[in-house]
Each structure stands twice: as C-alpha cells, then as structure tokens.
Design a protein around this motif. Structure first.
Motif, PDB file in Angstrom:
ATOM      1  N   THR A   9      -2.957   2.841  -1.368  1.00 11.74           N
ATOM      2  CA  THR A   9      -2.272   3.495  -0.385  1.00 11.74           C
ATOM      3  C   THR A   9      -0.964   3.034  -0.400  1.00 11.74           C
ATOM      4  O   THR A   9      -0.089   3.744  -0.075  1.00 11.74           O
ATOM      5  CB  THR A   9      -2.758   3.309   1.037  1.00 11.74           C
ATOM      6  OG1 THR A   9      -3.149   1.989   1.233  1.00 11.74           O
ATOM      7  CG2 THR A   9      -4.176   4.357   1.073  1.00 11.74           C
ATOM      8  N   ALA A  10      -0.773   1.668  -0.914  1.00  9.31           N
ATOM      9  CA  ALA A  10       0.782   1.117  -0.883  1.00  9.31           C
ATOM     10  C   ALA A  10       1.567   1.646  -1.854  1.00  9.31           C
ATOM     11  O   ALA A  10       0.893   2.106  -3.098  1.00  9.31           O
ATOM     12  CB  ALA A  10       0.554  -0.477  -1.169  1.00  9.31           C
ATOM     13  N   PRO A  11       2.623   1.871  -1.675  1.00  5.71           N
ATOM     14  CA  PRO A  11       3.614   2.627  -2.846  1.00  5.71           C
ATOM     15  C   PRO A  11       3.703   1.841  -3.981  1.00  5.71           C
ATOM     16  O   PRO A  11       3.760   2.439  -5.185  1.00  5.71           O
ATOM     17  CB  PRO A  11       5.042   2.953  -1.990  1.00  5.71           C
ATOM     18  CG  PRO A  11       4.869   1.769  -0.651  1.00  5.71           C
ATOM     19  CD  PRO A  11       3.345   1.795  -0.343  1.00  5.71           C
ATOM     20  N   GLU A  12       3.834   0.407  -3.910  1.00  2.94           N
ATOM     21  CA  GLU A  12       4.099  -0.413  -5.068  1.00  2.94           C
ATOM     22  C   GLU A  12       2.603  -0.729  -5.307  1.00  2.94           C
ATOM     23  O   GLU A  12       1.635  -1.249  -4.351  1.00  2.94           O
ATOM     24  CB  GLU A  12       4.538  -1.695  -4.556  1.00  2.94           C
ATOM     25  CG  GLU A  12       6.021  -1.623  -4.511  1.00  2.94           C
ATOM     26  CD  GLU A  12       6.541  -1.285  -5.827  1.00  2.94           C
ATOM     27  OE1 GLU A  12       6.498  -2.148  -6.616  1.00  2.94           O
ATOM     28  OE2 GLU A  12       7.399  -0.247  -6.038  1.00  2.94           O
ATOM     29  N   PRO A  13       2.089  -0.799  -6.438  1.00  3.12           N
ATOM     30  CA  PRO A  13       0.788  -1.158  -7.017  1.00  3.12           C
ATOM     31  C   PRO A  13       0.620  -2.695  -6.475  1.00  3.12           C
ATOM     32  O   PRO A  13       1.436  -3.627  -6.590  1.00  3.12           O
ATOM     33  CB  PRO A  13       0.601  -0.948  -8.383  1.00  3.12           C
ATOM     34  CG  PRO A  13       1.919  -0.823  -8.933  1.00  3.12           C
ATOM     35  CD  PRO A  13       2.737  -0.155  -7.770  1.00  3.12           C
ATOM     36  N   GLU A  14      -0.418  -3.220  -5.977  1.00  2.63           N
ATOM     37  CA  GLU A  14      -1.026  -4.667  -5.695  1.00  2.63           C
ATOM     38  C   GLU A  14      -0.946  -5.269  -7.129  1.00  2.63           C
ATOM     39  O   GLU A  14      -1.208  -4.933  -8.131  1.00  2.63           O
ATOM     40  CB  GLU A  14      -2.115  -4.580  -4.971  1.00  2.63           C
ATOM     41  CG  GLU A  14      -2.135  -4.078  -3.590  1.00  2.63           C
ATOM     42  CD  GLU A  14      -3.376  -4.913  -2.940  1.00  2.63           C
ATOM     43  OE1 GLU A  14      -3.198  -5.408  -1.907  1.00  2.63           O
ATOM     44  OE2 GLU A  14      -4.428  -3.965  -2.985  1.00  2.63           O
ATOM     45  N   ARG A  15      -0.444  -6.550  -6.933  1.00  5.32           N
ATOM     46  CA  ARG A  15      -0.192  -7.499  -8.149  1.00  5.32           C
ATOM     47  C   ARG A  15      -1.398  -8.265  -8.097  1.00  5.32           C
ATOM     48  O   ARG A  15      -1.531  -9.153  -7.151  1.00  5.32           O
ATOM     49  CB  ARG A  15       1.309  -8.192  -8.141  1.00  5.32           C
ATOM     50  CG  ARG A  15       2.263  -7.124  -8.203  1.00  5.32           C
ATOM     51  CD  ARG A  15       3.763  -7.856  -7.588  1.00  5.32           C
ATOM     52  NE  ARG A  15       4.118  -8.904  -8.367  1.00  5.32           N
ATOM     53  CZ  ARG A  15       4.599  -8.738  -9.705  1.00  5.32           C
ATOM     54  NH1 ARG A  15       4.643  -7.398 -10.224  1.00  5.32           N
ATOM     55  NH2 ARG A  15       5.102  -9.741 -10.643  1.00  5.32           N
ATOM     56  N   ALA A  16      -1.950  -8.266  -9.160  1.00  3.51           N
ATOM     57  CA  ALA A  16      -3.485  -8.947  -9.275  1.00  3.51           C
ATOM     58  C   ALA A  16      -3.307 -10.296 -10.296  1.00  3.51           C
ATOM     59  O   ALA A  16      -2.822  -9.894 -11.545  1.00  3.51           O
ATOM     60  CB  ALA A  16      -4.531  -8.228  -9.601  1.00  3.51           C
ATOM     61  N   VAL A  17      -3.902 -11.429 -10.078  1.00  5.04           N
ATOM     62  CA  VAL A  17      -3.975 -12.367 -10.758  1.00  5.04           C
ATOM     63  C   VAL A  17      -5.565 -12.424 -11.088  1.00  5.04           C
ATOM     64  O   VAL A  17      -6.520 -12.507 -10.309  1.00  5.04           O
ATOM     65  CB  VAL A  17      -3.664 -13.798 -10.302  1.00  5.04           C
ATOM     66  CG1 VAL A  17      -4.087 -14.802 -11.041  1.00  5.04           C
ATOM     67  CG2 VAL A  17      -2.198 -13.925 -10.350  1.00  5.04           C
ATOM     68  N   LEU A  18      -5.942 -12.435 -12.488  1.00  2.00           N
ATOM     69  CA  LEU A  18      -7.386 -12.571 -12.793  1.00  2.00           C
ATOM     70  C   LEU A  18      -7.980 -13.928 -13.214  1.00  2.00           C
ATOM     71  O   LEU A  18      -7.213 -14.590 -13.735  1.00  2.00           O
ATOM     72  CB  LEU A  18      -7.665 -11.683 -13.923  1.00  2.00           C
ATOM     73  CG  LEU A  18      -7.208 -10.249 -13.945  1.00  2.00           C
ATOM     74  CD1 LEU A  18      -7.834  -9.325 -14.968  1.00  2.00           C
ATOM     75  CD2 LEU A  18      -7.107  -9.448 -12.720  1.00  2.00           C
TER      76      LEU A  18
END
Ligand SMILES: Nc1nc2c(ncn2[C@@H]2O[C@H](COP(=O)(O)OP(=O)(O)OP(=O)(O)O)[C@@H](O)[C@H]2O)c(=O)[nH]1
Ligand SMILES: [Mg+2]
Length: 446
Positions: A9-18
């Motif tokens: 829902t956030a305008p910016e995609p969430e930033r993920a560390v795998l």
C-alpha cells in the motif's frame, strides 16, 4: 485483523534484505532458492536490495544464523536503509523475536512462510479462499503474539492501584483467547462450506464425469492450459500464486467424451504446512481426481526440483496414489538439444506449449487414452425412461452402435468401469456377441 507485512500500500516499495542458508545436507542450492524468494518478494510488492548467505549444519537456536552473520545483516540493513529482512527458511517465534531485537525497530523480520501467507492474502478472491488464508495467517500469528502487549502485562505484575481490576488475564492472554476463538469460528465456517460442497458432489455422483486435476509448481502454466483447452478465462500471469481458488470446467474431447478439468493453487518448495492444512478442502479437488496432470515448466532450469517438490506436496495432501502424468509445458522456450534431453528423461512425458498450442493434440490424445484405459465394451438395453443414463453413455463413453427398439435403446459402447458397474447393477446388460460382457463381469467379480 492481523496486519501482515509487505502489503504494497506504501507508495515506495519496501526494501528487503534476503537471508538464505546453504545447508550442508540436502535442500536446494541456496542461490537458486534465493532467486525464488526474490520472485516471491517481488510478487508481494517489495524490492530486494541485498542477499546474504551462510553455510550451516543446523540453525542457531537463538538467532537462526550465527551471531557474526546477524551483525552483518544489521550492517546491510543500515547501509541500504532496508525495511524488512526476509529469511528463506522458517524461524521459530523466539528466533524471530531475538532477531527483531538485534536488528532494531522498525525493521521487520519475516520468514518465507509469512511472505507466502502475505501473497495468498493478496490473491485470495472467493470467500472460501479468504477464510482459508485467514485461518492459516492466524495460526501462524498465534505463537508469535508475545511482545506486542508485553508492557501491559508487566505493569499488571507490578501491582498497585489501577492494575488490580481485570486481573488474572493479561492483554496478551485476551488477544490469544480472541484469536483462538476466531480460529475455531473460521474452522466451523469452512467445514460448513465443505459440507455443502459434499452435498453437491453427492448429487454430482449421479453423473460421474472423469475428473482431471491440474497440479504443478506455481507459474508452470496451469491456468493458461485450462484456458487453452476449455476457453475459460482464468487469470494467468507471470506471478507466483496467481491462482488460489479452484476453477472447474467441463471439457469435451474430440472423440465426444466429456470430462471435467480443474485448475487450482500451485505448489512450491517449503510450502507452509499450515497453508496445506488450511487449504485441504481446495486441495480435495486434486485428491479426488481420476487423473492428475503434473504441469511442468520445462523451460525452467530447476524443473526437476519442481517435479520433486510437487510430488512431495501430492504425498502430503494424500494424493500420492492418484494416477499422475508428467506434462512438459513451455516447450516453445526450449531448444532442440533441450527437447531431446527431455525425451530421454521422460519418454512418456508429453511436450507442449499452452501458449502457442504446439503439441496440444498430443496432450489431448494422451489424456484421452488414459481416461479410457479402464473402459469396458458393453451391450445394453436401456428403457426409454432412463434418458439421463443414455445421455451419460454418450457423454462419457464411446457409443459404437445405437438402435431404438420396442423395449428401449439398444446400445453397444465402450464405457468407464464405474458406469459399466452401474448398468450391471440396474440389470441392463445384454450379452455382447463375443461374450465380453460376461467375461468382463467375471473379471470384475474377481
Ligand atoms: N513461453 C510460454 N509461456 C507460458 C506458457 N504457458 C504459460 N506461460 C506463461 O507463464 C506464466 C504463468 O502462467 P499461469 O498459467 O498463470 O501459471 P500457473 O501455473 O497457473 O501459475 P499460478 O496460478 O501462479 O500457480 C504466464 O506469464 C503465462 O503466460 C507456454 O507454453 N510458453
Ligand atoms: Mg494459475
């Protein structure tokens, strides 16, 4: 309702560390498994900014990965301004809590199961699908509730004025109780839906069409195949778990025989057990099929692992005994060398492309042969009042001769065993010229 992470829902995609682990024994190569995790993250609407791996014999009981690796994860999260760390394997609730503490608020720590549950939540469309996903999500959440209200619990144990009413039950316990209640309500609702379906399928037994189920790894092309064969318009897209809810279509083969074909949820390696459990009524479509097509994306370099993962899930849902046919899709993306290699490995496996239609006739031919493998050659005399039965013979068998006589319709046909038995029970069998009806009856009795 619990809020699951990564809802885009956030305008910016969430930033993920795998974070992935190369286990010293078994499993997928870590990089391949992380490729898949990255696609899952993408499907959930987030963006992968880094991938870290570690070799381990067994998980660290406190933090899953070693403490040095935890430090490294913290460093990456800070430098890359990440919002979420996604582990490729399941974390215990306490590992998750410890990692959350180490990495620090507001960064979320989630595992593959939470990610898949999140995607299922985004893609569920029907009421049953949504209830099943909710059930799996709450079951996942229940043992992880801890922390949320723990400050309140602490205040209560400190005692004093203002902390004595409502005693005996901390907010945490209230929440747990509410969730348990919701879980049993969901179970009851799902059982109700299942019961109603059971009634419908009993009605259906009066006309038992041969049932084909499409199973297979997610994104293998099951929905595309259903659309291609039956003209259905199920959503098919280059996303993982695009389909959650089963769709069944009636399908008339060129020879005239009618069967049903069902498209359903795809599988994946490390498919959460809770989901399998919650989806058991959806998956009954697969379990109760006469034939399962294990649809394989033959253009994926991991297709062998996919086949194995699908076999494992089929076993887990109790469909291990259903006759299964491996069908190799996306052949338009495979070159000559690759195709020859596939022939060598799967001499029985049909190669086709649901997208271009290449090899589809061959596929239909294989299914048709399989469906008529147990056919019986019969001669029957069916009274005119049994019009439905005559229609069934036409739909599900191959009628070789038909005469309208005084006492009824005289038919010679090849029919599936269960229909043959039914005709026999009703006393409509006439002997065939070569005596095969008699012979068949003796065989059946044995
Ligand atoms: N090149 C090629 N692409 C295909 C073929 N069949 C399907 N696809 C593509 O593969 C992607 C996935 O197809 P779907 O039919 O949604 O796959 P699915 O097995 O239903 O996937 P889920 O429902 O997500 O488990 C889509 O982008 C399709 O267009 C094929 O024969 N060749
Ligand atoms: Mg699909």
């Amino acid at each position: 309702m619990p809020r699951f992470p990564l809802v885009p829902t956030a305008p910016e995609p969430e930033r993920a560390v795998l974070v992935g682990v190369e286990w010293r024994e078994g499993g997928w190569p870590v990089e391949r498994s992380l490729d898949e995790l990255e696609r899952l993250v993408d499907t959930a609407g987030a963006q992968t900014v880094a991938r870290l791996t570690q070799r381990l014999d067994r998980p660290n009981p406190r933090t899953f990965i070693g403490s040095g690796k935890v430090e490294e994860v913290c460093g990456f999260v800070r430098r890359l301004d990440a919002d979420v760390v996604v582990f490729d394997d399941d974390l215990t609730p306490s590992q998750q809590a410890n990692l959350e503490r180490a990495v620090g608020e507001p960064v979320k720590i989630i595992d593959r199961t939470a990610l898949i549950l999140d995607i299922f939540g985004l893609h569920a469309r029907t009421r049953e699908g949504r209830l099943q996903v909710q059930l799996a999500q709450l079951q996942y959440l229940l043992p992880r509730l801890r922390g949320m209200w723990s400050h309140l619990a602490k205040e209560q144990t400190r005692g004093g004025i203002g902390s004595r009413f409502g005693q005996g039950e901390s907010q945490l316990e209230v929440d747990r109780r509410l969730i348990r209640k919701r879980i049993s309500t969901l179970r009851r609702e799902l059982e109700g839906i299942e019961r109603r379906r059971g009634v419908q399928s009993k009605e259906r037994i009066s006309s038992p069409a041969y049932r084909v189920a499409l199973a297979g790894y997610t994104n293998a092309g099951k929905s595309t195949l259903l659309n291609r064969l039956t003209g259905a318009d199920v959503l098919a897209e280059d996303k993982l778990f695009a389909t959650l809810d089963p769709t069944t279509r009636s399908w008339r083969l060129p020879g005239g025989r009618t069967m049903t074909i069902t498209d359903t949820v795809g599988f994946i390696q490390k498919l959460p057990h809770g989901l399998v459990d919650a989806f058991k009524s959806t998956l009954s479509e697969v379990r109760e099929a006469d034939l399962i097509l294990n649809v394989v994306d033959a253009s994926d370099e991991d297709y062998r692992r996919h086949i194995r993962a699908v076999d494992d899930v089929l076993e887990e849902i109790g469909a291990g005994e259903v006759p299964t046919m491996i069908v190799l899709n996306k052949i338009d993306q495979v070159d000559e060398v690759g195709r020859r290699d596939l022939w060598r490995q799967f001499p029985e496996g049909v190669q086709f492309s649901a997208r271009t239609g290449e090899g589809l006739d061959d596929l239909v031919e294989h299914i048709s042969r399989e469906a008529s493998a147990g056919d019986r050659l019969l001669e029957v005399l069916v009274p005119y009042r049994e019009a439905a039965l005559v229609k069934m013979l036409h739909d599900q068998g191959s009628v070789l001769a038909e005469d309208f006589e005084d006492r009824g319709v005289h038919i010679v046909a090849k029919v599936p065993l269960r229909i043959a038995r039914r005709l026999e029970r009703k006393g409509y069998l006439a002997s065939t010229e070569d005596g095969s009806a008699e012979k068949q009856r003796e065989e059946d009795d044995e």
